[in-house]
Design an enzyme around this catalytic site. Structure first.
Site, PDB file in Angstrom:
ATOM      1  N   GLY A  48      29.675 -15.943   1.715  1.00 52.62           N
ATOM      2  CA  GLY A  48      30.783 -16.537   2.460  1.00 52.62           C
ATOM      3  C   GLY A  48      30.409 -17.555   3.516  1.00 52.62           C
ATOM      4  N   GLU A 102      27.350 -15.714  10.189  1.00 55.66           N
ATOM      5  CA  GLU A 102      28.218 -14.958   9.275  1.00 55.66           C
ATOM      6  C   GLU A 102      29.586 -15.658   9.200  1.00 55.66           C
ATOM      7  OE1 GLU A 102      28.798 -13.178   6.881  1.00 55.66           O
ATOM      8  OE2 GLU A 102      28.578 -11.060   7.390  1.00 55.66           O
ATOM      9  N   ASP A 103      30.280 -15.464   8.097  1.00 52.37           N
ATOM     10  CA  ASP A 103      31.620 -16.051   7.979  1.00 52.37           C
ATOM     11  C   ASP A 103      32.653 -15.253   8.772  1.00 52.37           C
ATOM     12  OD1 ASP A 103      31.402 -13.867   6.282  1.00 52.37           O
ATOM     13  OD2 ASP A 103      32.279 -14.851   4.536  1.00 52.37           O
ATOM     14  N   ASP A 106      34.416  -8.023  10.067  1.00 49.88           N
ATOM     15  CA  ASP A 106      35.633  -7.232   9.838  1.00 49.88           C
ATOM     16  C   ASP A 106      35.422  -5.849  10.462  1.00 49.88           C
ATOM     17  OD1 ASP A 106      37.832  -5.943   8.782  1.00 49.88           O
ATOM     18  OD2 ASP A 106      37.316  -6.242   6.700  1.00 49.88           O
ATOM     19  N   LYS A 134      37.715  -9.891  13.183  1.00 49.68           N
ATOM     20  CA  LYS A 134      38.953  -9.102  13.176  1.00 49.68           C
ATOM     21  C   LYS A 134      38.764  -7.957  14.168  1.00 49.68           C
ATOM     22  CE  LYS A 134      39.829  -9.822   8.229  1.00 49.68           C
ATOM     23  NZ  LYS A 134      39.841  -9.145   6.914  1.00 49.68           N
ATOM     24  N   PHE A 156      43.645 -10.066   5.104  1.00 49.73           N
ATOM     25  CA  PHE A 156      42.656 -10.700   4.231  1.00 49.73           C
ATOM     26  C   PHE A 156      42.817 -12.218   4.247  1.00 49.73           C
ATOM     27  CE2 PHE A 156      40.821 -11.996   0.169  1.00 49.73           C
ATOM     28  CZ  PHE A 156      39.605 -11.336   0.237  1.00 49.73           C
ATOM     29  N   VAL A 157      41.701 -12.927   4.430  1.00 42.25           N
ATOM     30  CA  VAL A 157      41.750 -14.391   4.483  1.00 42.25           C
ATOM     31  C   VAL A 157      40.794 -15.012   3.450  1.00 42.25           C
ATOM     32  CG1 VAL A 157      42.468 -14.560   6.908  1.00 42.25           C
ATOM     33  CG2 VAL A 157      40.019 -14.473   6.365  1.00 42.25           C
ATOM     34  N   ASP A 163      36.100 -16.100  -0.157  1.00 45.17           N
ATOM     35  CA  ASP A 163      36.726 -16.057  -1.486  1.00 45.17           C
ATOM     36  C   ASP A 163      37.621 -14.858  -1.672  1.00 45.17           C
ATOM     37  OD1 ASP A 163      34.624 -14.065  -1.564  1.00 45.17           O
ATOM     38  OD2 ASP A 163      34.862 -14.057  -3.735  1.00 45.17           O
ATOM     39  N   ARG A 169      36.979 -20.562  -2.310  1.00 45.36           N
ATOM     40  CA  ARG A 169      35.944 -20.948  -1.335  1.00 45.36           C
ATOM     41  C   ARG A 169      36.031 -22.422  -0.954  1.00 45.36           C
ATOM     42  NH1 ARG A 169      32.312 -16.626  -1.084  1.00 45.36           N
ATOM     43  NH2 ARG A 169      31.820 -15.608  -3.047  1.00 45.36           N
TER      44      ARG A 169
HETATM   45  P1  5GP Z   1      32.358  -5.935   7.445  1.00 40.99           P
HETATM   46  O1  5GP Z   1      31.103  -5.229   7.053  1.00 40.99           O
HETATM   47  O2  5GP Z   1      32.301  -6.522   8.838  1.00 40.99           O
HETATM   48  O3  5GP Z   1      33.567  -5.063   7.238  1.00 40.99           O
HETATM   49  O4  5GP Z   1      32.573  -7.094   6.405  1.00 40.99           O
HETATM   50  C1  5GP Z   1      31.856  -8.268   6.447  1.00 40.99           C
HETATM   51  C2  5GP Z   1      31.945  -9.038   5.153  1.00 40.99           C
HETATM   52  O5  5GP Z   1      33.124  -8.713   4.401  1.00 40.99           O
HETATM   53  C3  5GP Z   1      32.071 -10.519   5.428  1.00 40.99           C
HETATM   54  O6  5GP Z   1      30.815 -11.109   5.442  1.00 40.99           O
HETATM   55  C4  5GP Z   1      32.882 -11.017   4.250  1.00 40.99           C
HETATM   56  O7  5GP Z   1      32.052 -11.325   3.179  1.00 40.99           O
HETATM   57  C5  5GP Z   1      33.735  -9.854   3.869  1.00 40.99           C
HETATM   58  N1  5GP Z   1      35.094  -9.975   4.454  1.00 40.99           N
HETATM   59  C6  5GP Z   1      35.596  -9.331   5.517  1.00 40.99           C
HETATM   60  N2  5GP Z   1      36.876  -9.676   5.746  1.00 40.99           N
HETATM   61  C7  5GP Z   1      37.172 -10.589   4.789  1.00 40.99           C
HETATM   62  C8  5GP Z   1      38.356 -11.349   4.504  1.00 40.99           C
HETATM   63  O8  5GP Z   1      39.406 -11.265   5.146  1.00 40.99           O
HETATM   64  N3  5GP Z   1      38.272 -12.205   3.454  1.00 40.99           N
HETATM   65  C9  5GP Z   1      37.137 -12.348   2.682  1.00 40.99           C
HETATM   66  N4  5GP Z   1      37.199 -13.219   1.689  1.00 40.99           N
HETATM   67  N5  5GP Z   1      36.014 -11.641   2.931  1.00 40.99           N
HETATM   68  C10 5GP Z   1      36.038 -10.780   3.971  1.00 40.99           C
END
Ligand code: 5GP
Length: 180
Positions: A48, A102-103, A106, A134, A156-157, A163, A169
């Site tokens: 991402g 990081e993108d 969450d 988030k 979700f974005v 993606d 993307r």
């Molecule tokens: P975490 O471990 O913080 O829950 O998730 C991190 C990863 O989940 C991010 O690097 C990303 O790849 C994916 N992710 C989290 N939220 C979203 C979202 O809203 N949309 C997308 N496309 N990927 C997300």
């Protein structure tokens, strides 16, 4: 309201291309200020973050090394909680300054896990730069994201590298799944 449709689901624009450009500009100014002379290793998290990292580092004006890693925790639209290392780091990080790019953060599970793994290799310092965050879904409240572009709602974005099922993307803005 600008919208886009993927696989029959409607997504609404929440951060425009121009707003992203401004966020990237401001983040890179702060990072340029903080990393002069520190020769950090920039670690961008695939998939991402590839567009964000590419835009960000083109504004950098300090010496650095750049690597990609690939971590995966997502299945469909939910975080699975299990982290898979699909592409690992092949550089010695002992006593080095590390900036993870990081993108989106969450739950924080992915970066919490990854930070601990890197810490075991005794870097001098680890900081995180994430385009989006988030805060309402963050499980690891102690996860310090020093450089955060923008907080968003727990939805979700897609777009700008993010993606849904490998689609979306290429979109130049960030779009949020519309609640029907
Ligand atoms: P975490 O471990 O913080 O829950 O998730 C991190 C990863 O989940 C991010 O690097 C990303 O790849 C994916 N992710 C989290 N939220 C979203 C979202 O809203 N949309 C997308 N496309 N990927 C997300």
């Amino acid at each position: 309201m600008k919208e886009t449709t993927l696989n029959g689901k409607v997504f609404e624009e929440i951060i425009s291309k121009e707003q992203i450009e401004q966020i990237v500009h401001e983040l890179s100014q702060k990072i340029n200020h903080d990393y002069q002379g520190k020769q950090p290793i920039i670690i961008a998290v695939l998939d991402g973050a590839f567009i964000f990292a590419a835009d960000l580092i083109r504004n950098f004006d300090f010496d650095h090394q750049f690597r990609f890693v690939k971590l995966s925790s997502y299945k469909g639209m939910k975080s699975s909680g299990e982290i898979t290392h699909l592409l690992d780091l092949d550089i010695n990080i002992a006593d080095r300054n590390i900036l993870i790019v990081e993108d989106i953060v969450d739950t924080g599970v992915t970066l919490h896990h990854y930070q601990r793994k890197l810490s075991a290799q005794a870097p001098k310092n680890i900081e995180i730069c994430s385009l989006l965050m988030k805060p309402n879904s963050l499980q690891h409240k102690d996860l310090a994201v020093k450089y955060c572009g923008q907080d968003i709602a727990d939805e979700f974005v897609i777009g700008y590298g993010l993606d849904w099922d490998y689609q979306g993307r290429h979109l130049p803005a960030i779009y949020q799944l519309r609640k029907d």
